[in-house]
Design an enzyme around this catalytic site. Structure first.
Site, PDB file in Angstrom:
ATOM      1  N   VAL A   1      18.035  14.847  61.844  1.00  0.00           N
ATOM      2  CA  VAL A   1      18.810  14.265  62.957  1.00  0.00           C
ATOM      3  C   VAL A   1      20.122  15.007  63.228  1.00  0.00           C
ATOM      4  O   VAL A   1      20.708  14.851  64.299  1.00  0.00           O
ATOM      5  CB  VAL A   1      19.124  12.756  62.740  1.00  0.00           C
TER       6      VAL A   1
ATOM      7  N   SER B   1      27.535  -0.480  59.836  1.00  0.00           N
ATOM      8  CA  SER B   1      27.501  -1.000  58.464  1.00  0.00           C
ATOM      9  C   SER B   1      28.624  -2.012  58.301  1.00  0.00           C
ATOM     10  O   SER B   1      29.633  -1.953  59.020  1.00  0.00           O
ATOM     11  CB  SER B   1      27.710   0.160  57.486  1.00  0.00           C
TER      12      SER B   1
ATOM     13  N   TYR C   1      31.712   7.722  54.583  1.00  0.00           N
ATOM     14  CA  TYR C   1      30.681   6.826  55.120  1.00  0.00           C
ATOM     15  C   TYR C   1      31.300   5.876  56.157  1.00  0.00           C
ATOM     16  O   TYR C   1      30.769   5.702  57.263  1.00  0.00           O
ATOM     17  CB  TYR C   1      30.056   6.052  53.959  1.00  0.00           C
TER      18      TYR C   1
ATOM     19  N   ILE D   1      21.801  -4.457  51.844  1.00  0.00           N
ATOM     20  CA  ILE D   1      20.354  -4.623  52.005  1.00  0.00           C
ATOM     21  C   ILE D   1      19.642  -3.850  50.896  1.00  0.00           C
ATOM     22  O   ILE D   1      19.984  -2.688  50.631  1.00  0.00           O
ATOM     23  CB  ILE D   1      19.893  -4.063  53.381  1.00  0.00           C
TER      24      ILE D   1
HETATM   25  N1  LIG Z   1      20.920  -0.547  52.778  1.00  0.00           N
HETATM   26  C1  LIG Z   1      22.083  -1.068  53.121  1.00  0.00           C
HETATM   27  O1  LIG Z   1      22.649  -1.922  52.393  1.00  0.00           O
HETATM   28  C2  LIG Z   1      22.741  -0.687  54.404  1.00  0.00           C
HETATM   29  C3  LIG Z   1      23.860  -1.424  54.821  1.00  0.00           C
HETATM   30  C4  LIG Z   1      24.497  -1.080  55.999  1.00  0.00           C
HETATM   31  C5  LIG Z   1      24.029  -0.015  56.768  1.00  0.00           C
HETATM   32  N2  LIG Z   1      22.954   0.697  56.346  1.00  0.00           N
HETATM   33  C6  LIG Z   1      22.512   1.810  57.189  1.00  0.00           C
HETATM   34  O2  LIG Z   1      21.162   1.628  57.542  1.00  0.00           O
HETATM   35  C7  LIG Z   1      20.552   2.905  57.756  1.00  0.00           C
HETATM   36  C8  LIG Z   1      19.258   2.979  56.956  1.00  0.00           C
HETATM   37  O3  LIG Z   1      19.589   2.854  55.585  1.00  0.00           O
HETATM   38  P1  LIG Z   1      18.525   2.415  54.470  1.00  0.00           P
HETATM   39  O4  LIG Z   1      19.232   1.500  53.564  1.00  0.00           O
HETATM   40  O5  LIG Z   1      17.266   2.028  55.114  1.00  0.00           O
HETATM   41  O6  LIG Z   1      18.379   3.813  53.683  1.00  0.00           O
HETATM   42  P2  LIG Z   1      17.109   4.646  53.248  1.00  0.00           P
HETATM   43  O7  LIG Z   1      17.666   5.713  52.374  1.00  0.00           O
HETATM   44  O8  LIG Z   1      16.047   3.758  52.732  1.00  0.00           O
HETATM   45  O9  LIG Z   1      16.600   5.283  54.633  1.00  0.00           O
HETATM   46  C9  LIG Z   1      17.321   6.288  55.290  1.00  0.00           C
HETATM   47  C10 LIG Z   1      16.322   7.191  55.993  1.00  0.00           C
HETATM   48  O10 LIG Z   1      17.067   8.156  56.745  1.00  0.00           O
HETATM   49  C11 LIG Z   1      16.434   9.410  56.555  1.00  0.00           C
HETATM   50  N3  LIG Z   1      17.381  10.501  56.763  1.00  0.00           N
HETATM   51  C12 LIG Z   1      18.519  10.750  56.068  1.00  0.00           C
HETATM   52  N4  LIG Z   1      19.081  11.865  56.522  1.00  0.00           N
HETATM   53  C13 LIG Z   1      18.295  12.336  57.530  1.00  0.00           C
HETATM   54  C14 LIG Z   1      18.349  13.465  58.371  1.00  0.00           C
HETATM   55  N5  LIG Z   1      19.350  14.368  58.283  1.00  0.00           N
HETATM   56  N6  LIG Z   1      17.395  13.635  59.292  1.00  0.00           N
HETATM   57  C15 LIG Z   1      16.362  12.750  59.381  1.00  0.00           C
HETATM   58  N7  LIG Z   1      16.247  11.664  58.610  1.00  0.00           N
HETATM   59  C16 LIG Z   1      17.203  11.462  57.682  1.00  0.00           C
HETATM   60  C17 LIG Z   1      15.930   9.381  55.124  1.00  0.00           C
HETATM   61  O11 LIG Z   1      14.939  10.368  54.883  1.00  0.00           O
HETATM   62  C18 LIG Z   1      15.419   7.956  55.018  1.00  0.00           C
HETATM   63  O12 LIG Z   1      14.080   7.858  55.404  1.00  0.00           O
HETATM   64  C19 LIG Z   1      21.594   3.948  57.365  1.00  0.00           C
HETATM   65  O13 LIG Z   1      22.242   4.407  58.537  1.00  0.00           O
HETATM   66  C20 LIG Z   1      22.562   3.161  56.496  1.00  0.00           C
HETATM   67  O14 LIG Z   1      23.863   3.712  56.512  1.00  0.00           O
HETATM   68  C21 LIG Z   1      22.288   0.389  55.176  1.00  0.00           C
END
Ligand SMILES: NC(=O)c1ccc[n+]([C@@H]2O[C@H](COP(=O)([O-])OP(=O)(O)OC[C@H]3O[C@@H](n4cnc5c(N)ncnc54)[C@H](O)[C@@H]3O)[C@@H](O)[C@H]2O)c1
Length: 260
Positions: free
Chosen positions: A68, A149, A162, A195
């Site tokens: 991305v 987030s 972040y 999450i």
């Molecule tokens: N899990 C939490 O508690 C939480 C809380 C708030 C926000 N978020 C946000 O939610 C989103 C998803 O997080 P998640 O917890 O599902 O994490 P995750 O690590 O399970 O999923 C993230 C996905 O993004 C992909 N990714 C990362 N860098 C990439 C790149 N350069 N190009 C293409 N794909 C890429 C990864 O391969 C992965 O499949 C993120 O933006 C994260 O900051 C997560």
């Protein structure tokens, strides 16, 4: 009977970060609601698993392997996805991909900051711009959902890079919402609480249990979140149920933060 406003039959959606966690759950739910879902990620195996999951449930999904943070790759995949849509445009973009990074401000290098901003902010910016471009060219409405987030509401040691990227996503979301509103394109952010996903899962089981029990104690709803909790927020904002909602931040966080 399903609620009609949540019916996405005939719509074309694009989800980044679809190989895992929140992105995978969002792609699956948008497909369940009837959308054709284009799943983008840099993780080949995870992408394969997500598209297989959707197809096994009777949905339609197409994989796009990309980084991305590379505008050219995002533009090419979005253009290809839009080309398969009856209108020639995406109807829905969910820009979910992101990485975690933790370092104290005083120990953060330029490289750390550049890497986190490239993926977590520019990656979302490119997805928003390319999706909106297809909608503007076709003259069709659409919904763009960005992933912020809970870090936007709280400080926290190590959360500098972040949190800066997520705060920038909020500003992008609000600005783009004002610019795209006249074209019928809505832009909203989701700001999840903690999450349980691969991003928040540690190898050390006792450290994981300690973090989760802390989160449960801090959360009025008394549990940690699941990716599906956030997918439902994405579905809501992507659908006609949110037809009068733009420039907003939806906080599915179990009540852990309640900003005005
Ligand atoms: N899990 C939490 O508690 C939480 C809380 C708030 C926000 N978020 C946000 O939610 C989103 C998803 O997080 P998640 O917890 O599902 O994490 P995750 O690590 O399970 O999923 C993230 C996905 O993004 C992909 N990714 C990362 N860098 C990439 C790149 N350069 N190009 C293409 N794909 C890429 C990864 O391969 C992965 O499949 C993120 O933006 C994260 O900051 C997560």
């Amino acid at each position: 009977m399903p609620v009609k406003a949540y019916d996405l039959t005939g719509r074309t959606a694009f989800v980044t970060g679809a190989a895992s966690g929140i992105g995978r759950a969002s792609a699956a739910l948008l497909a369940e609601a009837g959308a054709t879902v284009h799943c983008a990620d840099r993780d080949t195996q995870g992408l394969h698993e997500t598209t297989a999951l959707i197809k096994e449930s009777g949905g339609t999904a197409h994989p796009h392997l990309l980084d991305v943070s590379d505008r050219t790759q995002v533009a090419a995949a979005v253009t290809a996805a839009a080309g398969t849509s009856p209108t020639g445009a995406l109807d829905i973009m969910a820009a979910v991909a992101g990485i975690m990074h933790s370092s104290p401000v005083m120990e953060t290098s330029d490289e750390d900051l550049d890497r986190v901003l490239a993926v977590n902010f520019k990656g979302v910016l490119y997805a928003c711009q390319e999706a909106a471009r297809t909608m503007l060219a076709a003259g069709t409405p659409g919904s763009i959902v960005t992933m912020a987030s809970g870090a936007i509401d709280t400080g926290g040691p190590g959360l500098f890079c972040y949190g800066v990227a997520k705060a920038a996503i909020v500003q992008l979301t609000k600005t783009l919402a004002t610019e795209m509103g006249p074209h019928g394109i809505r832009v909203n952010a989701v700001a999840p609480g903690w999450i349980r996903t691969p991003m928040t899962t540690r190898h050390d089981e006792s450290a994981q249990a300690h973090t989760e029990s802390l989160m449960v104690r801090m959360t009025p709803l008394g549990r940690v979140g699941a990716p599906e909790d956030i997918a439902h927020a994405v579905l809501h904002l992507a659908s006609d149920a949110a037809a009068f909602t733009t420039g907003q931040i939806l906080r599915p966080n179990g009540g852990v933060a309640m900003p005005w």
